[in-house]
Design an enzyme around this catalytic site. Structure first.
Site, mmCIF file in Angstrom:
data_model
loop_
_atom_site.group_PDB
_atom_site.id
_atom_site.type_symbol
_atom_site.label_atom_id
_atom_site.label_comp_id
_atom_site.label_asym_id
_atom_site.label_seq_id
_atom_site.Cartn_x
_atom_site.Cartn_y
_atom_site.Cartn_z
ATOM 1 N N VAL A 17 14.717 38.575 25.324
ATOM 2 C CA VAL A 17 15.412 39.887 26.236
ATOM 3 C C VAL A 17 16.898 39.533 27.658
ATOM 4 C CG1 VAL A 17 14.508 40.821 28.440
ATOM 5 C CG2 VAL A 17 12.815 40.601 26.755
ATOM 6 N N ARG A 49 19.290 26.099 24.545
ATOM 7 C CA ARG A 49 19.924 25.574 23.466
ATOM 8 C C ARG A 49 20.698 25.848 23.067
ATOM 9 N NH1 ARG A 49 16.064 27.353 18.710
ATOM 10 N NH2 ARG A 49 15.773 28.649 20.699
ATOM 11 N N VAL A 134 5.253 44.234 33.815
ATOM 12 C CA VAL A 134 4.235 44.868 33.211
ATOM 13 C C VAL A 134 4.642 45.958 33.226
ATOM 14 C CG1 VAL A 134 2.160 45.962 34.181
ATOM 15 C CG2 VAL A 134 2.473 43.976 35.275
ATOM 16 N N LYS A 207 -1.242 41.039 33.798
ATOM 17 C CA LYS A 207 -1.019 42.508 34.692
ATOM 18 C C LYS A 207 -1.326 42.926 35.642
ATOM 19 C CE LYS A 207 1.841 42.387 30.149
ATOM 20 N NZ LYS A 207 2.138 42.948 28.920
#
Length: 430
Positions: A17, A49, A134, A207
């Site tokens: 994302v 990382r 959600v 959610k």
């Protein structure tokens, strides 16, 4: 008139994302600036990382010190997509303390301790937006918080996990067993190597807690949500559902009690009629059905996960928060004025589909019916099939409190003529 000084955005996390958020911020920079009224600048990216190659992100923006990034003081908006409770909670509250607003996709944190985040945002006069927490790209949180703010919502019911919907849809359409459908979902990248959070309902429960809190203006935590996974759903259950004109979905259901004095939130597999809009939601898609007093019935549908859909929701929040910064304003905060109690699952009124393995001899049906009557549960329909001394008995009940139905099942297990309870499933959406 556009402001020339850019709004600075810091990104916590740069996985599927986060990397997509950074890409869209770069490739759509001019459009975002026009929509916001000022340019936005990616000012830092915190990762675990640092040596991993991240296409399109200048190496000088990469840091492993997330705490230092949120404490900088010149950051206007923090975008948090690292997930989990800690260190995300501490990083978000620290960001508020140092003057930044926050856009988050962190359903677990919001469900477990949203009150702390809301409180910190309010204390420091900053925004907390979380559309991406959600149902991915589906605009849902903002309609509930803003578009329906003047209405009374009585029920929110939906499919909020794409992995489980893909598995159940595969079982329904192909007749596959659970294990086969899970293997297919894993091979296609819909299921994680460890799918527990999805198939056991943890993801959907988080959610549900968020949706219930917003819909009913009360605090609902993850621990308040009844949760039941879908790993026990079988091909036989789907066959029974089809005979009833139904299919099976893993549903998140948030309801206001009929007297308006309490709410419930639950996640479990359920049979729903094929005529219900949620029955036609296929593959890994999500859909949420909202019932409000004035607006009536509304359905929100679309891709509920994945890098691009989730990033779309994050960017929508980013635009809104940046506009608020320019106008020295804030959007909606927590609305928990009703302080309604969350009722336990035993008080939920629902229907049941119960499949029993019984002895094929006279009087069995009468014994079973007596047990239902003794527990105050009315039977809607009964179907019995028998062969070679064994039989199956399928009972569909009328609506009754869950505790009464659970007590009925326990009593049925004690009958000598009942060999076993093959399956138990709630019936919803009628």
């Amino acid at each position: 008139m556009m402001r020339t000084r850019p709004l600075k955005v810091a990104l916590l996390g740069c996985g599927v994302v986060g990397s997509e958020v950074a890409r869209i911020m770069t490739t759509h920079a001019d459009d975002l600036a026009a929509r916001i009224g000022a340019p936005v600048e990616l000012a830092g990216v915190a990762v675990r990382r640092p040596d991993k190659v991240r296409q399109g992100i200048p190496v000088e923006l990469i840091t492993t010190d997330a705490t230092a990034l949120v404490k900088r003081g010149d950051i206007d908006v923090i975008v948090e997509v690292i997930g989990g409770v800690e260190p995300a909670r501490t990083l978000i509250t620290t960001a508020f303390e140092h003057g930044a607003s926050v856009v988050s996709a962190n359903k677990a944190l919001l469900a477990q301790d949203g009150a702390t985040l809301y409180g910190a945002a309010d204390q420091h006069g900053r925004d907390l937006y979380f559309e991406a927490a959600v149902a991915g790209a589906i605009p849902l949180i903002r309609p509930l918080r803003e578009s329906l703010a003047g209405d009374k919502i009585n029920r929110v019911m939906g499919i909020v996990n794409g992995t489980t919907n893909f598995i159940l849809d595969a079982m329904d359409t192909s007749g596959a067993g659970y294990s086969e459908a899970l293997d297919e979902a894993t091979a296609l990248g819909y299921a994680e190597a460890d799918p527990t959070a999805d198939v056991e309902g943890f993801d959907a429960a988080a959610k549900a807690a968020i949706l219930a809190g917003i819909a009913f203006h009360t605090r609902v935590r993850l621990d308040d949500v009844y949760r039941e996974g879908m790993t026990e759903v079988t091909a036989a259950d789907f066959a029974s559902a089809k005979r009833m004109g139904c299919t099976i979905k893993l549903l998140a259901i948030c309801e206001r009690a009929a007297d308006g004095e309490s709410v419930t939130a639950r996640v479990h597999p359920a049979m729903i009629p094929l005529s219900h809009p949620l029955a036609s939601v296929r593959e890994a898609y999500n859909a949420v059905f909202v019932e409000a007093e004035a607006a009536g019935r509304l359905m929100f549908y679309g891709p509920g996960a994945g890098g691009s859909p989730t990033a779309s929701a994050v960017l929508g929040d980013l635009v809104a928060v940046c506009r608020n910064r320019l106008n020295e304003a804030t959007g909606p905060g927590e609305s928990a004025y009703t302080q309604l109690p969350v009722s336990p699952m035993g008080e939920v009124v629902t229907r049941y589909h119960i499949s029993l393995d019984v002895a094929d001899k006279p009087g069995v049906l009468a014994q079973v019916a007596t047990v239902f009557a003794e527990h105050g549960v009315s039977i809607d329909t009964v179907r019995q099939q028998g062969k070679d001394g064994e039989a199956s008995l399928v009972v569909v009940t009328h609506r009754a409190p869950d505790a009464a139905l659970s007590g009925t099942v326990e009593a049925l297990r004690k009958l000598d003529t009942v060999r076993g309870v093959a399956s138990i499933m709630r019936v919803e959406g009628e």
